[in-house]
Write a protein that holds these residues in place. Structure first.
Motif, PDB file in Angstrom:
ATOM      1  N   TRP A  60     -10.381  -2.203  -7.382  1.00  0.00           N
ATOM      2  CA  TRP A  60      -9.367  -1.042  -6.879  1.00  0.00           C
ATOM      3  C   TRP A  60      -8.635  -0.608  -8.214  1.00  0.00           C
TER       4      TRP A  60
ATOM      5  N   HIS B 149      -6.272  -0.009   3.477  1.00  0.00           N
ATOM      6  CA  HIS B 149      -5.553  -0.491   2.180  1.00  0.00           C
ATOM      7  C   HIS B 149      -4.590   0.469   1.671  1.00  0.00           C
ATOM      8  N   GLU B 150      -5.123   1.854   1.839  1.00  0.00           N
ATOM      9  CA  GLU B 150      -4.129   2.831   1.313  1.00  0.00           C
ATOM     10  C   GLU B 150      -2.949   2.975   2.089  1.00  0.00           C
TER      11      GLU B 150
ATOM     12  N   HIS C 294      -0.247   0.680   1.232  1.00  0.00           N
ATOM     13  CA  HIS C 294       0.689   1.115  -0.048  1.00  0.00           C
ATOM     14  C   HIS C 294       1.679   2.100   0.596  1.00  0.00           C
TER      15      HIS C 294
ATOM     16  N   HIS D  82      -0.500  -5.032  -4.116  1.00  0.00           N
ATOM     17  CA  HIS D  82      -1.540  -5.888  -4.286  1.00  0.00           C
ATOM     18  C   HIS D  82      -0.922  -7.173  -4.356  1.00  0.00           C
TER      19      HIS D  82
HETATM   20 ZN    ZN Z   1      -4.476  -0.667  -3.958  1.00  0.00          ZN
END
Ligand code: ZN
Length: 224
Positions: free
Chosen positions: A4, A177-178, A181, A187
């Motif tokens: 990433w 995943h985003e 965030h 991470h």
């Molecule tokens: Zn990431």
């Protein structure tokens, strides 16, 4: 070996000590120079975060990674993915987090400013990024998230599902995943979690560390 792109460079550059302290837990909180972020206050009611998709070109001068976003239509056409399928994958990704922590995601009303805006990059780079803006004022070490952006590179090919080709990312995995965030997670090290930096295709759901991270910020899911 695909990685990433460090979508949150600011967060990635600070709080190294904290990162190591949290490694054992399987998650890492976004750390803006000692400040952690979350949606909503600390009440026990579930936090409701709205989301929407870019419906025109939009610019965010204060965004590091998603400064200019366009609708996802061309990106999806390029990969032969229908908008219906895309919206389903996004909803499934939100559901993953919603099932485990005291946070809810709802489509923003037409014309209302969404909490999380999703779109394609106007200036394609990397694979995918998230950009978190938080309210500067506050006391203690936690600040409220004001707005999160999630942007995908429309020049990359995307897919729905795994096929072993790590150069083409699965949308559900990437969006989930985003979203991690966008709700305050960074991470963890080294890998094995959905929030880990490296894209992998050995699981397509939240792992124990991801769940622990969401629960750390929002508490366990409460049944209404
Ligand atoms: Zn990431």
């Amino acid at each position: 070996m695909k990685k990433w792109i460090a979508g949150l460079a600011l967060a990635g550059l600070v709080g190294i000590g904290g990162a190591h302290a949290q490694t054992y837990l399987g998650f890492r909180l976004l750390d803006f120079g000692g400040l952690y972020v979350r949606w909503g206050g600390s009440s026990s009611e579930p936090v409701v975060v709205t989301y929407a998709f870019a419906d025109r070109e939009v610019a965010f001068d204060d965004a590091r990674n998603c400064g200019s976003m366009v609708p996802v239509g061309d990106m999806l056409a390029h990969s032969g993915i229908s908008k219906t399928a895309f919206f389903e994958e996004v909803r499934t990704a939100f559901d993953m987090w919603e099932r485990v922590a005291n946070i809810r995601f709802e489509a923003a009303a037409d014309g209302a400013k969404p909490g999380i805006l999703i779109g394609a990059q106007a200036d394609p780079v990397g694979y995918a990024y998230a950009d978190v803006k938080y309210v500067k004022d506050g006391t203690g070490t936690t600040r409220q998230i004001d707005r999160s952006l999630i942007c995908l590179n429309p020049m990359k090919r995307w897919k729905v599902g795994f096929d072993g080709n790590l150069a083409v990312y699965d949308l559900r995995y990437t969006i989930a995943h985003e979203i991690g965030h966008a709700i305050g997670l960074d991470h963890p090290e080294p890998h094995g979690q959905l929030m880990s930096m490296r894209y992998q295709e050995s699981f397509r759901s939240l792992q124990a560390g991801d769940v622990s991270g969401a629960v750390r910020i929002y508490g366990e899911r409460m049944v209404r």
